[in-house]
Design a protein around this motif. Structure first.
Motif, PDB file in Angstrom:
ATOM      1  N   TRP A   1      -3.476   4.444  52.043  1.00 50.48           N
ATOM      2  CA  TRP A   1      -4.765   3.890  52.494  1.00 50.48           C
ATOM      3  C   TRP A   1      -4.534   3.014  53.702  1.00 50.48           C
ATOM      4  O   TRP A   1      -3.635   2.169  53.714  1.00 50.48           O
ATOM      5  CB  TRP A   1      -5.429   3.077  51.374  1.00 50.48           C
ATOM      6  CG  TRP A   1      -5.672   3.895  50.156  1.00 50.48           C
ATOM      7  CD1 TRP A   1      -6.744   4.705  49.912  1.00 50.48           C
ATOM      8  CD2 TRP A   1      -4.805   4.021  49.017  1.00 50.48           C
ATOM      9  NE1 TRP A   1      -6.598   5.321  48.691  1.00 50.48           N
ATOM     10  CE2 TRP A   1      -5.418   4.922  48.124  1.00 50.48           C
ATOM     11  CE3 TRP A   1      -3.567   3.479  48.664  1.00 50.48           C
ATOM     12  CZ2 TRP A   1      -4.846   5.274  46.900  1.00 50.48           C
ATOM     13  CZ3 TRP A   1      -2.996   3.825  47.455  1.00 50.48           C
ATOM     14  CH2 TRP A   1      -3.633   4.714  46.592  1.00 50.48           C
ATOM     15  N   LYS A   2      -5.420   3.181  54.716  1.00 52.34           N
ATOM     16  CA  LYS A   2      -5.301   2.412  55.954  1.00 52.34           C
ATOM     17  C   LYS A   2      -6.326   1.282  55.990  1.00 52.34           C
ATOM     18  O   LYS A   2      -7.496   1.504  55.681  1.00 52.34           O
ATOM     19  CB  LYS A   2      -5.647   3.306  57.156  1.00 52.34           C
ATOM     20  CG  LYS A   2      -4.614   4.309  57.540  1.00 52.34           C
ATOM     21  CD  LYS A   2      -5.017   4.943  58.881  1.00 52.34           C
ATOM     22  CE  LYS A   2      -4.089   6.069  59.239  1.00 52.34           C
ATOM     23  NZ  LYS A   2      -4.742   7.381  59.158  1.00 52.34           N
ATOM     24  N   LYS A   3      -5.871   0.130  56.428  1.00 55.92           N
ATOM     25  CA  LYS A   3      -6.787  -0.982  56.689  1.00 55.92           C
ATOM     26  C   LYS A   3      -6.643  -1.366  58.153  1.00 55.92           C
ATOM     27  O   LYS A   3      -5.516  -1.556  58.630  1.00 55.92           O
ATOM     28  CB  LYS A   3      -6.443  -2.167  55.788  1.00 55.92           C
ATOM     29  CG  LYS A   3      -7.441  -3.284  55.855  1.00 55.92           C
ATOM     30  CD  LYS A   3      -7.403  -4.180  54.626  1.00 55.92           C
ATOM     31  CE  LYS A   3      -6.125  -4.967  54.545  1.00 55.92           C
ATOM     32  NZ  LYS A   3      -6.152  -5.932  53.422  1.00 55.92           N
TER      33      LYS A   3
ATOM     34  N   LEU B   1      -0.831  -0.208  56.127  1.00 54.11           N
ATOM     35  CA  LEU B   1      -0.747   0.993  55.307  1.00 54.11           C
ATOM     36  C   LEU B   1      -0.293   0.647  53.898  1.00 54.11           C
ATOM     37  O   LEU B   1       0.816   0.163  53.701  1.00 54.11           O
ATOM     38  CB  LEU B   1       0.250   1.981  55.924  1.00 54.11           C
ATOM     39  CG  LEU B   1      -0.309   3.154  56.710  1.00 54.11           C
ATOM     40  CD1 LEU B   1      -1.031   4.134  55.814  1.00 54.11           C
ATOM     41  CD2 LEU B   1      -1.252   2.664  57.790  1.00 54.11           C
TER      42      LEU B   1
END
Lengths: 143, 82
Positions: free
Chosen positions: A117-119, A44
């Motif tokens: 933002w999620k990875k 995150l």
């Protein structure tokens, strides 16, 4: 209370902090990283400074819409393993309908306005998560 | 001079997390996007892509939002928290 942190949180502790003699209702929501196939973890990322302001702003808007007591928003950042908790929203209010509605309102806006933002981290590599149109549709119900 | 920041997938695509820029003939977010797009390649592709969002001084911005000397301007993909 707004917190953006790497550490996990304890729902019981957060619930007790929301208790208030004037509030007959406390609604809490917690979101977790789904345990699916080869997903190992999420990473995150956020925009330090703007994230906290955006969350504050969402809580202010919720308090303008409904008579609320204490409100807590906790969002974790950094690596979060599959199955772990990622977000907590708790709302205290005089009655349940306002608390349920405000909790949904805060989550809908958090998912579409707060700069996180999620990875996904999988066995075969890493991939940024695409924003969902369904989240943008959900937030429109509050217009 | 403005402080530029790029986040998440956009930062990876641009291979740049931020920079300082002296502005001439730029007064809005739309004009700043066009100036950066003049670098061509991935810059043109990403900065002119309306999906990527902008913030000025940590507030969500639109194409018309003013950009002034000393501002912090960020570009990033649609958010995916929660």
């Amino acid at each position: 209370m707004i917190k953006v942190q790497t550490d996990d949180f304890d729902i019981g502790t957060e619930y007790q902090k929301l208790r208030d003699r004037d509030c007959g209702a406390v609604v809490t929501f917690s979101g977790c990283v789904r345990q699916e196939n080869d997903l190992q973890a999420l990473h995150l990322e956020h925009y330090p400074g703007m994230t906290e302001c955006a969350l504050e702003d969402i809580v202010i808007q919720a308090k303008q819409r409904w008579p609320l007591g204490a409100v807590t928003v906790i969002h974790r950042i950094g690596r979060i393993d599959a199955g772990e908790q990622i977000v907590f929203v708790g709302v205290a209010s005089g009655h349940r309908s306002e608390a349920f509605a405000a909790g949904e309102f805060i989550m809908d806006f958090l998912k579409t306005r707060a700069p996180f933002w999620k990875k996904e981290i999988r066995e075969d590599g890493e991939r940024w998560v695409e924003a969902k149109d369904s989240d943008n549709q959900k937030v429109k119900r509050w217009d | 001079m403005i402080e530029l920041k790029y986040f998440a997938a956009l930062r990876d695509q641009l291979n740049c997390d931020g920079e300082q820029l002296t502005l001439e003939d730029v007064s809005t977010v739309a004009e700043l996007r066009e100036l950066l797009a003049e670098r061509g390649g991935v810059w043109a592709q990403q900065l002119l892509d309306g999906r990527n969002l902008a913030a000025v001084n940590q507030q969500m911005a639109t194409a018309d939002t003013a950009v002034n000397d000393g501002d912090e301007v960020a570009f990033f993909p649609p958010v995916t928290g929660g």
